[in-house]
Design a protein around this motif. Structure first.
Motif, PDB file in Angstrom:
ATOM      1  N   LYS A 166      -4.691   4.399  -0.751  1.00  0.00           N
ATOM      2  CA  LYS A 166      -4.755   3.723  -1.968  1.00  0.00           C
ATOM      3  C   LYS A 166      -3.524   2.611  -1.967  1.00  0.00           C
ATOM      4  CE  LYS A 166      -8.200   6.376  -3.455  1.00  0.00           C
ATOM      5  NZ  LYS A 166      -9.353   6.051  -3.769  1.00  0.00           N
ATOM      6  N   ARG A 224       0.047  -3.558   6.716  1.00  0.00           N
ATOM      7  CA  ARG A 224      -1.226  -3.336   6.599  1.00  0.00           C
ATOM      8  C   ARG A 224      -2.043  -2.618   7.997  1.00  0.00           C
ATOM      9  NH1 ARG A 224      -4.092  -7.735   6.646  1.00  0.00           N
ATOM     10  NH2 ARG A 224      -5.688  -7.094   4.788  1.00  0.00           N
ATOM     11  N   LEU A 237     -10.432  -0.790   3.770  1.00  0.00           N
ATOM     12  CA  LEU A 237      -9.725   0.197   3.701  1.00  0.00           C
ATOM     13  C   LEU A 237     -10.267   1.081   4.845  1.00  0.00           C
ATOM     14  CD1 LEU A 237      -8.645   1.078   0.145  1.00  0.00           C
ATOM     15  CD2 LEU A 237      -7.313  -0.400   1.861  1.00  0.00           C
ATOM     16  N   VAL A 243      -4.175   0.658   8.221  1.00  0.00           N
ATOM     17  CA  VAL A 243      -4.626   0.716   6.521  1.00  0.00           C
ATOM     18  C   VAL A 243      -5.808   0.070   6.315  1.00  0.00           C
ATOM     19  CG1 VAL A 243      -3.745   0.459   4.174  1.00  0.00           C
ATOM     20  CG2 VAL A 243      -2.152   1.143   5.723  1.00  0.00           C
ATOM     21  N   VAL A 244      -6.021  -1.241   6.883  1.00  0.00           N
ATOM     22  CA  VAL A 244      -7.184  -2.011   6.697  1.00  0.00           C
ATOM     23  C   VAL A 244      -7.879  -2.116   8.033  1.00  0.00           C
ATOM     24  CG1 VAL A 244      -6.389  -3.178   4.796  1.00  0.00           C
ATOM     25  CG2 VAL A 244      -5.906  -4.282   6.909  1.00  0.00           C
ATOM     26  N   ASN A 299       0.833  -1.150  -0.002  1.00  0.00           N
ATOM     27  CA  ASN A 299      -0.069  -0.004  -0.130  1.00  0.00           C
ATOM     28  C   ASN A 299       0.942   1.393   0.176  1.00  0.00           C
ATOM     29  OD1 ASN A 299       0.452   1.075   3.053  1.00  0.00           O
ATOM     30  ND2 ASN A 299      -0.080  -1.105   3.101  1.00  0.00           N
TER      31      ASN A 299
END
Length: 200
Positions: free
Chosen positions: A197, A128, A191, A131-132, A73
């Protein structure tokens, strides 16, 4: 051979149908990774033949790199936060390498690359975070940790002790858990911010 293929085929079918309507390039990329792992499994079951063993190892490395690309990411990360992670990676690779070094022979470089690919996958899994959503992050992280256990037992059984760690059961258990948790984790992925993004 039958069990591993069945597990991955079922996971592919589950993943494909769970992503209906939102099947993006990143999902196709991940699915291709599952296919690469399945082909690699086939060759690794024929490990008595050195060429097949090496080919299986190469396919597993490619599969891990595909997963790594899927988890990448554009979110900024703190180098300071990654220092403990890199320290753990360093000591892990050194520990495993020292254990098997005397028996590696021509496999020294391939095994080192294999372990490094495993740690790169773990790194991008860790990135991650934030981010998630947490549930996806934690499930995938547990899956990748299971992969590290499977890889460690595989390397130690192959180059240290052929009877290491009840390998007939533990390798398959942790490997299956790895693939299962990663698939489940991705199907639950959301997300946190629309401003973040993914690369792919």
């Amino acid at each position: 051979m039958f069990t591993k293929a069945s597990v991955l085929l079922l996971l592919m079918v589950y993943f494909y149908y769970s992503r209906q309507g939102v099947f993006r390039f990143r999902d196709k990329l991940f699915l291709s990774g599952l296919v690469v792992f399945m082909i690699g499994d086939f060759f690794l079951t024929l490990y008595q033949t050195m060429e097949f063993y090496i080919l299986g190892m190469i396919l597993f490395i490619i599969g891990k790199l595909i997963y790594t690309a899927r988890f990448s990411n554009q979110n900024d990360f703190s180098t300071k936060k990654l220092i403990p992670f890199f320290v753990i990676i360093f000591f892990y690779i050194v520990f495993i390498t020292v254990m098997v070094y005397d028996n590696l022979g021509d496999f020294f470089i391939p095994v080192l690359i294999y372990l490094f690919a495993s740690m790169i996958l773990a790194l991008f899994t860790y990135l991650r975070k934030d981010v998630v959503n947490n549930i996806s992050f934690l499930i995938v992280l547990l899956g990748v940790i299971s992969s590290v256990f499977s890889d460690s037992i595989t390397v130690l059984q192959s180059f240290y002790d052929q009877d290491f760690g009840y390998h007939q059961y533990t390798i398959m258990f942790f490997y299956g858990l790895f693939q299962y948790l990663v698939v489940i984790g991705i199907t639950k992925e959301e997300l946190i911010s629309n401003e973040i993004k993914p690369h792919l």
